[in-house]
Write a protein that holds these residues in place. Structure first.
Motif, PDB file in Angstrom:
ATOM      1  N   GLU A  39     -37.761  69.618  -4.682  1.00  0.00           N
ATOM      2  CA  GLU A  39     -39.121  70.192  -4.666  1.00  0.00           C
ATOM      3  C   GLU A  39     -39.063  71.725  -4.634  1.00  0.00           C
ATOM      4  N   VAL A  40     -38.149  72.266  -3.825  1.00  0.00           N
ATOM      5  CA  VAL A  40     -38.003  73.726  -3.751  1.00  0.00           C
ATOM      6  C   VAL A  40     -37.512  74.266  -5.098  1.00  0.00           C
ATOM      7  N   LEU A  41     -36.531  73.573  -5.688  1.00  0.00           N
ATOM      8  CA  LEU A  41     -35.980  74.007  -6.978  1.00  0.00           C
ATOM      9  C   LEU A  41     -37.036  74.007  -8.070  1.00  0.00           C
ATOM     10  N   ARG A  42     -37.882  72.986  -8.073  1.00  0.00           N
ATOM     11  CA  ARG A  42     -38.930  72.881  -9.104  1.00  0.00           C
ATOM     12  C   ARG A  42     -39.838  74.091  -9.103  1.00  0.00           C
ATOM     13  N   ARG A  43     -39.953  74.716  -7.944  1.00  0.00           N
ATOM     14  CA  ARG A  43     -40.858  75.868  -7.830  1.00  0.00           C
ATOM     15  C   ARG A  43     -40.145  77.207  -8.018  1.00  0.00           C
ATOM     16  N   HIS A  44     -38.842  77.148  -8.174  1.00  0.00           N
ATOM     17  CA  HIS A  44     -38.092  78.384  -8.448  1.00  0.00           C
ATOM     18  C   HIS A  44     -38.507  78.884  -9.833  1.00  0.00           C
ATOM     19  N   PRO A  45     -38.885  80.170  -9.950  1.00  0.00           N
ATOM     20  CA  PRO A  45     -39.401  80.673 -11.230  1.00  0.00           C
ATOM     21  C   PRO A  45     -38.466  80.425 -12.414  1.00  0.00           C
ATOM     22  N   ALA A  46     -37.157  80.618 -12.216  1.00  0.00           N
ATOM     23  CA  ALA A  46     -36.211  80.429 -13.324  1.00  0.00           C
ATOM     24  C   ALA A  46     -36.195  78.967 -13.774  1.00  0.00           C
ATOM     25  N   VAL A  47     -36.271  78.041 -12.810  1.00  0.00           N
ATOM     26  CA  VAL A  47     -36.251  76.611 -13.132  1.00  0.00           C
ATOM     27  C   VAL A  47     -37.522  76.223 -13.876  1.00  0.00           C
ATOM     28  N   ARG A  48     -38.650  76.728 -13.415  1.00  0.00           N
ATOM     29  CA  ARG A  48     -39.924  76.410 -14.085  1.00  0.00           C
ATOM     30  C   ARG A  48     -39.913  76.876 -15.531  1.00  0.00           C
ATOM     31  N   ARG A  49     -39.443  78.112 -15.719  1.00  0.00           N
ATOM     32  CA  ARG A  49     -39.388  78.653 -17.085  1.00  0.00           C
ATOM     33  C   ARG A  49     -38.463  77.824 -17.965  1.00  0.00           C
ATOM     34  N   ALA A  50     -37.262  77.558 -17.446  1.00  0.00           N
ATOM     35  CA  ALA A  50     -36.264  76.838 -18.258  1.00  0.00           C
ATOM     36  C   ALA A  50     -36.696  75.402 -18.523  1.00  0.00           C
ATOM     37  N   ALA A  51     -37.418  74.798 -17.566  1.00  0.00           N
ATOM     38  CA  ALA A  51     -37.881  73.420 -17.768  1.00  0.00           C
ATOM     39  C   ALA A  51     -38.868  73.359 -18.924  1.00  0.00           C
ATOM     40  N   SER A  52     -39.772  74.336 -18.995  1.00  0.00           N
ATOM     41  CA  SER A  52     -40.763  74.271 -20.075  1.00  0.00           C
ATOM     42  C   SER A  52     -40.222  74.856 -21.380  1.00  0.00           C
ATOM     43  N   ASP A  53     -39.342  75.862 -21.303  1.00  0.00           N
ATOM     44  CA  ASP A  53     -38.844  76.486 -22.541  1.00  0.00           C
ATOM     45  C   ASP A  53     -37.757  75.668 -23.238  1.00  0.00           C
ATOM     46  N   ARG A  54     -36.850  75.075 -22.442  1.00  0.00           N
ATOM     47  CA  ARG A  54     -35.697  74.451 -23.110  1.00  0.00           C
ATOM     48  C   ARG A  54     -35.269  73.124 -22.492  1.00  0.00           C
ATOM     49  N   GLY A  55     -36.193  72.504 -21.731  1.00  0.00           N
ATOM     50  CA  GLY A  55     -35.925  71.141 -21.259  1.00  0.00           C
ATOM     51  C   GLY A  55     -34.910  70.993 -20.143  1.00  0.00           C
ATOM     52  N   LEU A  56     -34.749  72.041 -19.317  1.00  0.00           N
ATOM     53  CA  LEU A  56     -33.863  71.916 -18.145  1.00  0.00           C
ATOM     54  C   LEU A  56     -34.360  70.769 -17.259  1.00  0.00           C
ATOM     55  N   THR A  57     -33.435  69.976 -16.732  1.00  0.00           N
ATOM     56  CA  THR A  57     -33.835  68.884 -15.845  1.00  0.00           C
ATOM     57  C   THR A  57     -33.118  68.994 -14.496  1.00  0.00           C
ATOM     58  N   VAL A  58     -33.745  68.407 -13.473  1.00  0.00           N
ATOM     59  CA  VAL A  58     -33.190  68.447 -12.118  1.00  0.00           C
ATOM     60  C   VAL A  58     -32.975  67.015 -11.634  1.00  0.00           C
ATOM     61  N   HIS A  59     -31.812  66.753 -11.058  1.00  0.00           N
ATOM     62  CA  HIS A  59     -31.456  65.395 -10.669  1.00  0.00           C
ATOM     63  C   HIS A  59     -31.045  65.319  -9.208  1.00  0.00           C
TER      64      HIS A  59
ATOM     65  N   VAL B  91     -27.699  81.923  -6.833  1.00  0.00           N
ATOM     66  CA  VAL B  91     -26.887  80.982  -7.614  1.00  0.00           C
ATOM     67  C   VAL B  91     -27.757  80.330  -8.696  1.00  0.00           C
ATOM     68  N   VAL B  92     -28.952  79.895  -8.301  1.00  0.00           N
ATOM     69  CA  VAL B  92     -29.864  79.232  -9.246  1.00  0.00           C
ATOM     70  C   VAL B  92     -30.258  80.191 -10.368  1.00  0.00           C
ATOM     71  N   GLU B  93     -30.608  81.413  -9.997  1.00  0.00           N
ATOM     72  CA  GLU B  93     -31.011  82.409 -10.994  1.00  0.00           C
ATOM     73  C   GLU B  93     -29.881  82.677 -11.993  1.00  0.00           C
ATOM     74  N   TYR B  94     -28.683  82.878 -11.473  1.00  0.00           N
ATOM     75  CA  TYR B  94     -27.541  83.183 -12.345  1.00  0.00           C
ATOM     76  C   TYR B  94     -27.223  81.997 -13.259  1.00  0.00           C
ATOM     77  N   ALA B  95     -27.210  80.794 -12.679  1.00  0.00           N
ATOM     78  CA  ALA B  95     -26.845  79.597 -13.456  1.00  0.00           C
ATOM     79  C   ALA B  95     -27.903  79.262 -14.506  1.00  0.00           C
ATOM     80  N   VAL B  96     -29.169  79.355 -14.121  1.00  0.00           N
ATOM     81  CA  VAL B  96     -30.248  78.914 -15.019  1.00  0.00           C
ATOM     82  C   VAL B  96     -30.623  79.993 -16.039  1.00  0.00           C
ATOM     83  N   THR B  97     -30.846  81.223 -15.568  1.00  0.00           N
ATOM     84  CA  THR B  97     -31.298  82.280 -16.479  1.00  0.00           C
ATOM     85  C   THR B  97     -30.156  82.876 -17.295  1.00  0.00           C
ATOM     86  N   HIS B  98     -29.013  83.115 -16.653  1.00  0.00           N
ATOM     87  CA  HIS B  98     -27.938  83.819 -17.350  1.00  0.00           C
ATOM     88  C   HIS B  98     -26.942  82.875 -18.042  1.00  0.00           C
TER      89      HIS B  98
END
Lengths: 221, 208
Positions: free
Chosen positions: B159-179, B81-88
């Motif tokens: 904490e688990v989400l922060r370490r998900h590769p898609a989340v890490r990439r999106a956080a640094s590339d385009r400012g994705l945030t987790v709440h 779900v995270v991969e599809y939502a964040v990357t795609h």
């Protein structure tokens, strides 16, 4: 820098919007029924378990006109029920054995991105093992699907995927044991269509399917 | 038993007619695709229909709901779900929402057997309880303890989400945030989990 500040402002505003909406909704509910939230906090006894797609366009309660407390919900990519998936299995177990739901609805939808992605010859990383289950549905119904083309083929795969997931729900010990004892839960397969906003009942035959799968998957004793 | 089912099919027809009266092209537009800005990870609990409590519209929230809104490392369901939502789909925010009176959190205050499947699923939540024993013991009652466990569990999922590769990439590339949020069932209100943000007061996690 100006652009960055604007993005930050936008992010803050879109974040605040959810809270504003939530406050308005909570105030409106309390105005209608001052005991509403107090009653809800005492517990839940939903009649339904909904297993649907994570797709943002199909908010289960909204499209069925149900209020808080009426439907237990699991949503994932392409509404799959895989036997080694502890996530979905714990939802089924809790809903059936602890909450005693009467109906389990597996609901797919036409135009499902997950189903389309599964039919794409492409490496999708961590999504590969998840979407593999849909390719397996295709293999099970290859003969029928190969007679169809284009959208008709995708639409039918969406339907067949729902029916296979209904079977998967029935393969669990929780569902089989509860049904043997209580005559519920009953499993249903539905598809939501964007074209008309309506739910289509695929007429999944609970009784016949149970008999059929228990030849091999019987877990009642 | 059929009338219970008719209840939702009737509800669906009502929803469709109401929606079309309001906007005749609503479903046409929806059928063209989705571009939700938020991934909502919430509890399967029937009392927290995310779209209703946030007064959102179809198309706004991509949704994963499971027992006790857990994001466990190694769970391929949530990871997909995270991969599809964040990357795609390129959502802008990921929200993890826990709640008061959560059956999963209450069950995690003890070790009573719930069946092997549920016990395995809740194992990491029970570990959190063990890890924070002294803090939890100091709280006045089990209601307060369950709320605290729900908060710790949201923080753990973040904490688990922060370490998900898609989340890490999106956080640094385009400012994705987790709440992190907690929904108070007794009040109908969402509350931001302060400690999930770095003193920003809006539950915002950002990579720096």
């Amino acid at each position: 820098m100006a652009e960055k500040a604007q993005v930050k402002k936008y992010l803050q505003e879109s974040h605040d919007k959810i809270f504003e909406n939530n406050r308005k909704w909570a105030d409106a509910q309390s105005a209608k029924d001052p005991q509403f939230f107090e009653e809800l906090s005492k517990g839940q006894s939903p009649n339904y378990l909904w297993i649907g797609c994570a797709d943002s366009r199909i908010p289960a309660e909204a499209i069925t006109g149900l209020g808080p407390g009426e439907m237990f919900i699991h949503r994932n990519i392409a509404n799959l029920v895989c036997n080694v998936d502890l996530n979905a299995m714990s939802v089924v177990e809790y809903a059936v054995s602890h909450l005693k739901v009467k109906h389990i609805i597996v609901c797919g939808h036409y135009g499902c991105g997950g189903v389309k992605a599964a039919m794409t010859p492409q490496d999708l990383g961590i999504l590969n093992p998840w979407l593999r289950n849909i390719r397996d549905v295709y293999r099970l119904h290859e003969k029928e699907l190969d007679t169809l083309e284009g959208e008709a083929k995708y639409d039918r795969l969406v339907e067949l995927n729902v029916l296979e997931q209904c079977r998967n729900v029935m393969k669990t010990a929780a569902v089989q044991k509860c049904f043997a004892e209580n005559e519920f839960p009953v499993v249903h397969g539905w598809v939501f269509g964007f074209k008309d906003g309506l739910l289509k009942d695929l007429k999944f035959d609970h009784a016949a399917t149970l008999k059929d799968i228990q030849k091999i998957y019987n877990l009642t004793s | 038993m059929t009338d219970v089912l008719d209840h939702i099919l009737t509800g669906n027809r009502h929803y469709r007619n109401q929606t079309l009266t309001h906007d005749p092209t609503f479903f046409d537009t929806l059928s063209k695709g989705q571009s939700p800005s938020v991934l909502w990870i919430g509890c399967a609990d029937s009392r927290i229909p995310e779209t209703t409590i946030c007064a959102s519209q179809p198309g706004e929230l991509f949704v994963h709901r499971n027992i006790a809104n857990c994001v466990h490392a190694g769970d391929i369901n949530a990871a997909s779900v995270v991969e599809y939502a964040v990357t795609h789909l390129k959502v802008k925010k990921v929200v993890v929402c826990g709640h008061t009176s959560c059956g999963g959190a209450v069950a995690s205050l003890g070790d009573a057997e719930l069946g092997e499947v549920l016990d395995s699923w809740l194992h990491p939540v029970r570990e959190l309880r063990r890890k924070h024993k002294s803090e939890l013991d100091a709280l006045p009652d089990d209601n307060a303890r369950a709320v605290r466990v729900a908060e710790l569990n949201v923080r753990q999922s973040i904490e688990v989400l922060r370490r998900h590769p898609a989340v890490r990439r999106a956080a640094s590339d385009r400012g994705l945030t987790v709440h992190g949020l907690i929904y108070d069932l007794g009040l109908g209100e969402l509350r931001v989990l302060e400690e999930s943000g770095k003193g920003k007061g809006n539950g915002l996690w950002s990579p720096n």
